[in-house]
Design a protein around this motif. Sequence first.
Motif, PDB file in Angstrom:
ATOM      1  N   SER A 265      -1.091  -1.215 -13.099  1.00 30.70           N
ATOM      2  CA  SER A 265      -0.288  -1.684 -14.235  1.00 30.70           C
ATOM      3  C   SER A 265       0.723  -0.633 -14.672  1.00 30.70           C
ATOM      4  CB  SER A 265      -1.180  -2.026 -15.424  1.00 30.70           C
ATOM      5  OG  SER A 265      -2.026  -3.096 -15.099  1.00 30.70           O
ATOM      6  N   VAL A 266       0.296   0.623 -14.709  1.00 22.22           N
ATOM      7  CA  VAL A 266       1.190   1.707 -15.107  1.00 22.22           C
ATOM      8  C   VAL A 266       2.323   1.853 -14.096  1.00 22.22           C
ATOM      9  CG1 VAL A 266       1.341   4.194 -15.542  1.00 22.22           C
ATOM     10  CG2 VAL A 266      -0.619   2.890 -16.390  1.00 22.22           C
ATOM     11  N   LEU A 267       1.997   1.793 -12.816  1.00 21.12           N
ATOM     12  CA  LEU A 267       3.030   1.894 -11.778  1.00 21.12           C
ATOM     13  C   LEU A 267       3.997   0.717 -11.844  1.00 21.12           C
ATOM     14  CD1 LEU A 267       0.940   3.147  -8.718  1.00 21.12           C
ATOM     15  CD2 LEU A 267       2.764   4.393  -9.914  1.00 21.12           C
ATOM     16  N   LEU A 268       3.469  -0.466 -12.084  1.00 21.23           N
ATOM     17  CA  LEU A 268       4.330  -1.647 -12.170  1.00 21.23           C
ATOM     18  C   LEU A 268       5.284  -1.536 -13.362  1.00 21.23           C
ATOM     19  CD1 LEU A 268       5.091  -4.364 -10.985  1.00 21.23           C
ATOM     20  CD2 LEU A 268       3.274  -5.397 -12.346  1.00 21.23           C
ATOM     21  N   LYS A 269       4.780  -1.083 -14.501  1.00 21.60           N
ATOM     22  CA  LYS A 269       5.647  -0.899 -15.669  1.00 21.60           C
ATOM     23  C   LYS A 269       6.727   0.138 -15.390  1.00 21.60           C
ATOM     24  CE  LYS A 269       2.382  -2.363 -19.148  1.00 21.60           C
ATOM     25  NZ  LYS A 269       1.422  -1.984 -20.174  1.00 21.60           N
ATOM     26  N   ALA A 270       6.356   1.210 -14.694  1.00 17.59           N
ATOM     27  CA  ALA A 270       7.335   2.256 -14.366  1.00 17.59           C
ATOM     28  C   ALA A 270       8.420   1.697 -13.453  1.00 17.59           C
ATOM     29  CB  ALA A 270       6.629   3.439 -13.703  1.00 17.59           C
ATOM     30  N   LEU A 271       8.034   0.899 -12.486  1.00 21.71           N
ATOM     31  CA  LEU A 271       9.017   0.294 -11.580  1.00 21.71           C
ATOM     32  C   LEU A 271       9.903  -0.704 -12.321  1.00 21.71           C
ATOM     33  CD1 LEU A 271       6.907  -0.254  -8.337  1.00 21.71           C
ATOM     34  CD2 LEU A 271       8.881   1.269  -8.628  1.00 21.71           C
TER      35      LEU A 271
ATOM     36  N   THR B 141       0.850  -1.176   0.000  1.00 22.65           N
ATOM     37  CA  THR B 141       0.000   0.000   0.000  1.00 22.65           C
ATOM     38  C   THR B 141       0.891   1.233   0.000  1.00 22.65           C
ATOM     39  OG1 THR B 141      -1.684  -1.188   1.265  1.00 22.65           O
ATOM     40  CG2 THR B 141      -1.815   1.214   1.260  1.00 22.65           C
ATOM     41  N   LEU B 142       0.657   2.135  -0.953  1.00 24.68           N
ATOM     42  CA  LEU B 142       1.452   3.360  -1.064  1.00 24.68           C
ATOM     43  C   LEU B 142       0.555   4.578  -0.949  1.00 24.68           C
ATOM     44  CD1 LEU B 142       3.666   2.606  -4.209  1.00 24.68           C
ATOM     45  CD2 LEU B 142       4.433   2.712  -1.848  1.00 24.68           C
ATOM     46  N   ASN B 143       1.041   5.581  -0.273  1.00 23.46           N
ATOM     47  CA  ASN B 143       0.372   6.880  -0.264  1.00 23.46           C
ATOM     48  C   ASN B 143       1.127   7.763  -1.250  1.00 23.46           C
ATOM     49  OD1 ASN B 143      -1.600   6.378   1.749  1.00 23.46           O
ATOM     50  ND2 ASN B 143       0.008   6.507   3.297  1.00 23.46           N
ATOM     51  N   LEU B 144       0.472   8.112  -2.352  1.00 20.94           N
ATOM     52  CA  LEU B 144       1.110   8.917  -3.386  1.00 20.94           C
ATOM     53  C   LEU B 144       0.644  10.359  -3.297  1.00 20.94           C
ATOM     54  CD1 LEU B 144       0.635   6.504  -6.425  1.00 20.94           C
ATOM     55  CD2 LEU B 144       2.655   6.763  -4.985  1.00 20.94           C
ATOM     56  N   PRO B 145       1.585  11.287  -3.312  1.00 17.02           N
ATOM     57  CA  PRO B 145       1.184  12.699  -3.345  1.00 17.02           C
ATOM     58  C   PRO B 145       0.465  13.002  -4.656  1.00 17.02           C
ATOM     59  CG  PRO B 145       3.592  12.489  -3.430  1.00 17.02           C
ATOM     60  CD  PRO B 145       3.022  11.110  -3.302  1.00 17.02           C
ATOM     61  N   ASP B 146      -0.441  13.976  -4.626  1.00 17.97           N
ATOM     62  CA  ASP B 146      -1.238  14.307  -5.813  1.00 17.97           C
ATOM     63  C   ASP B 146      -0.371  14.630  -7.028  1.00 17.97           C
ATOM     64  OD1 ASP B 146      -3.591  13.878  -4.478  1.00 17.97           O
ATOM     65  OD2 ASP B 146      -3.952  16.001  -4.007  1.00 17.97           O
ATOM     66  N   ASN B 147       0.744  15.335  -6.807  1.00 12.37           N
ATOM     67  CA  ASN B 147       1.573  15.720  -7.947  1.00 12.37           C
ATOM     68  C   ASN B 147       2.232  14.511  -8.610  1.00 12.37           C
ATOM     69  OD1 ASN B 147       3.413  15.222  -5.893  1.00 12.37           O
ATOM     70  ND2 ASN B 147       4.766  16.906  -6.463  1.00 12.37           N
ATOM     71  N   PHE B 148       2.256  13.377  -7.951  1.00 19.62           N
ATOM     72  CA  PHE B 148       2.756  12.141  -8.530  1.00 19.62           C
ATOM     73  C   PHE B 148       1.595  11.305  -9.062  1.00 19.62           C
ATOM     74  CE2 PHE B 148       4.339   7.742  -8.264  1.00 19.62           C
ATOM     75  CZ  PHE B 148       5.502   7.874  -9.003  1.00 19.62           C
ATOM     76  N   TYR B 149       0.520  11.276  -8.307  1.00 19.58           N
ATOM     77  CA  TYR B 149      -0.635  10.451  -8.655  1.00 19.58           C
ATOM     78  C   TYR B 149      -1.351  10.951  -9.909  1.00 19.58           C
ATOM     79  CZ  TYR B 149      -5.238   8.303  -8.408  1.00 19.58           C
ATOM     80  OH  TYR B 149      -6.382   7.624  -8.712  1.00 19.58           O
ATOM     81  N   ASP B 150      -1.546  12.263 -10.012  1.00 19.87           N
ATOM     82  CA  ASP B 150      -2.341  12.820 -11.111  1.00 19.87           C
ATOM     83  C   ASP B 150      -1.783  12.452 -12.492  1.00 19.87           C
ATOM     84  OD1 ASP B 150      -4.155  13.850  -9.312  1.00 19.87           O
ATOM     85  OD2 ASP B 150      -3.240  15.854  -9.281  1.00 19.87           O
ATOM     86  N   PRO B 151      -0.473  12.623 -12.759  1.00 20.11           N
ATOM     87  CA  PRO B 151       0.017  12.232 -14.088  1.00 20.11           C
ATOM     88  C   PRO B 151      -0.061  10.721 -14.322  1.00 20.11           C
ATOM     89  CG  PRO B 151       1.785  13.240 -12.773  1.00 20.11           C
ATOM     90  CD  PRO B 151       0.543  13.298 -11.972  1.00 20.11           C
TER      91      PRO B 151
ATOM     92  N   ALA C 261      -2.694   6.278 -17.144  1.00 20.93           N
ATOM     93  CA  ALA C 261      -3.472   5.037 -17.074  1.00 20.93           C
ATOM     94  C   ALA C 261      -4.769   5.174 -17.879  1.00 20.93           C
ATOM     95  CB  ALA C 261      -3.764   4.689 -15.617  1.00 20.93           C
ATOM     96  N   GLU C 262      -5.419   6.320 -17.751  1.00 22.07           N
ATOM     97  CA  GLU C 262      -6.654   6.547 -18.510  1.00 22.07           C
ATOM     98  C   GLU C 262      -6.379   6.568 -20.004  1.00 22.07           C
ATOM     99  OE1 GLU C 262      -8.045  10.200 -16.768  1.00 22.07           O
ATOM    100  OE2 GLU C 262      -8.945   9.166 -15.044  1.00 22.07           O
ATOM    101  N   ALA C 263      -5.289   7.229 -20.401  1.00 24.64           N
ATOM    102  CA  ALA C 263      -4.949   7.312 -21.823  1.00 24.64           C
ATOM    103  C   ALA C 263      -4.602   5.938 -22.393  1.00 24.64           C
ATOM    104  CB  ALA C 263      -3.770   8.263 -22.020  1.00 24.64           C
ATOM    105  N   MET C 264      -4.027   5.083 -21.558  1.00 27.00           N
ATOM    106  CA  MET C 264      -3.637   3.742 -22.007  1.00 27.00           C
ATOM    107  C   MET C 264      -4.744   2.716 -21.772  1.00 27.00           C
ATOM    108  SD  MET C 264       0.248   3.843 -20.462  1.00 27.00           S
ATOM    109  CE  MET C 264       0.611   2.137 -20.805  1.00 27.00           C
ATOM    110  N   ALA C 265      -5.834   3.153 -21.135  1.00 35.67           N
ATOM    111  CA  ALA C 265      -6.949   2.268 -20.787  1.00 35.67           C
ATOM    112  C   ALA C 265      -6.451   1.075 -19.968  1.00 35.67           C
ATOM    113  CB  ALA C 265      -7.704   1.820 -22.031  1.00 35.67           C
ATOM    114  N   GLN C 266      -5.622   1.385 -18.979  1.00 33.61           N
ATOM    115  CA  GLN C 266      -5.073   0.359 -18.084  1.00 33.61           C
ATOM    116  C   GLN C 266      -5.253   0.797 -16.649  1.00 33.61           C
ATOM    117  OE1 GLN C 266      -1.020  -0.656 -18.932  1.00 33.61           O
ATOM    118  NE2 GLN C 266      -1.437  -1.228 -21.036  1.00 33.61           N
TER     119      GLN C 266
END
Length: 142
Positions: free
Chosen positions: A30-36, A6-16, A21-26
């Motif tokens: 999944s987006v966070l896992l790919k980034a990691l 469980t992660l608490n993400l600040p808005d300036n990180f979460y929003d983009p 994720a919305e643009a990729m329809a994922q």
Amino acid sequence: MSQIITLNLPDNFYDPIKRMAEAMAQPIESVLLKALQSSLPPLEGLSREITQELTQLEILDNDSLRQLLLKTVPKKQQQELEELLHKNQLQELNQTEEKQLANLQKTVNKIMLQKARAAVLLRFRGQRLPTLAELRKLTTKA
């Protein structure tokens, strides 16, 4: 095997991340896992020996990792490799030279993997990596 975190993400990180994720329809997960995964690539597909050596780099401090970025193949080995590669192109290698070439290539590949992993670890730790020009200048001094 997977772990739940469980992660608490600040808005300036979460929003983009959310927009991506919305643009990729994922899902965001999944987006966070790919980034990691892209920021710290796995060592799958490498030999056990190389994997262990690269894993050991994770415990090095940043200065030691920076020193590893400066590691180069000794000039004598570089010249030997170039000569053998040229001879190989002409298909003039004997068995001894073929083995010698294979060993030199293994050494060079190992150094390149160490340097690449050191760079990945430094970047993952939020450290600035030297530019190619800075690296050239640093390695010609060394």
